[in-house]
Design a protein around this motif. Structure first.
Motif, short mmCIF file in Angstrom:
data_model
loop_
_atom_site.label_atom_id
_atom_site.label_comp_id
_atom_site.label_asym_id
_atom_site.label_seq_id
_atom_site.Cartn_x
_atom_site.Cartn_y
_atom_site.Cartn_z
N GLY A 1 -5.06 0.86 15.31
CA GLY A 1 -5.20 1.93 14.33
C GLY A 1 -4.25 1.84 13.15
O GLY A 1 -4.36 2.62 12.21
N ALA A 2 -3.32 0.88 13.18
CA ALA A 2 -2.37 0.71 12.07
C ALA A 2 -2.94 -0.25 11.04
O ALA A 2 -3.67 -1.18 11.39
CB ALA A 2 -1.04 0.19 12.59
N PRO A 3 -2.59 -0.06 9.76
CA PRO A 3 -3.07 -1.00 8.74
C PRO A 3 -2.35 -2.35 8.86
O PRO A 3 -1.23 -2.43 9.36
CB PRO A 3 -2.73 -0.31 7.43
N PHE A 4 -3.02 -3.38 8.39
CA PHE A 4 -2.38 -4.69 8.33
C PHE A 4 -1.28 -4.63 7.26
O PHE A 4 -1.46 -3.99 6.23
CB PHE A 4 -3.40 -5.78 8.00
N PRO A 5 -0.13 -5.27 7.51
CA PRO A 5 0.97 -5.20 6.54
C PRO A 5 0.63 -5.90 5.22
O PRO A 5 -0.17 -6.83 5.18
CB PRO A 5 2.12 -5.92 7.26
N LEU A 6 1.27 -5.41 4.16
CA LEU A 6 1.05 -5.98 2.83
C LEU A 6 1.87 -7.25 2.61
O LEU A 6 1.53 -8.05 1.75
CB LEU A 6 1.41 -4.95 1.76
N ASP A 7 2.95 -7.42 3.38
CA ASP A 7 3.89 -8.50 3.09
C ASP A 7 3.77 -9.72 4.00
O ASP A 7 4.55 -10.67 3.86
CB ASP A 7 5.32 -7.96 3.16
#
Length: 84
Positions: free
Chosen positions: A11-17
């Motif tokens: 349920g967490a978004p994939f990280p941007l970094d």
């Protein structure tokens, strides 16, 4: 496409970094012919959204092409895309 490496909580978004590579094998067929899969990853900043990069065969003719994705040996539904 399922879990990624190194992974995120459900349920967490994939990280941007950092790139999150799909953990399961992914196969793609265009008009019934296997093609090279270049990259499979979670889309940065999104939840359960993925990006797949693959090489279209140079023998693909203009018109509609059927794309079929199989992930972790589970076949998806074919999708037709227009080719020029």
């Amino acid at each position: 496409l399922g879990p990624t490496l190194p992974g995120v909580d459900p349920g967490a978004p994939f990280p941007l970094d950092s790139m999150q590579t799909v953990n399961s094998p992914v196969d793609i067929a265009v008009n019934g012919h296997s093609v090279e899969v270049i990259k499979t990853m979670g889309w940065p900043g999104q939840v359960d959204t993925y990006r797949i990069e693959f090489r279209m065969p140079n023998t693909t003719t203009p018109g509609m092409a059927a794309i079929h994705i199989t992930a972790a040996w589970i076949a998806g539904t074919s999708v037709n895309i227009s080719m020029r």
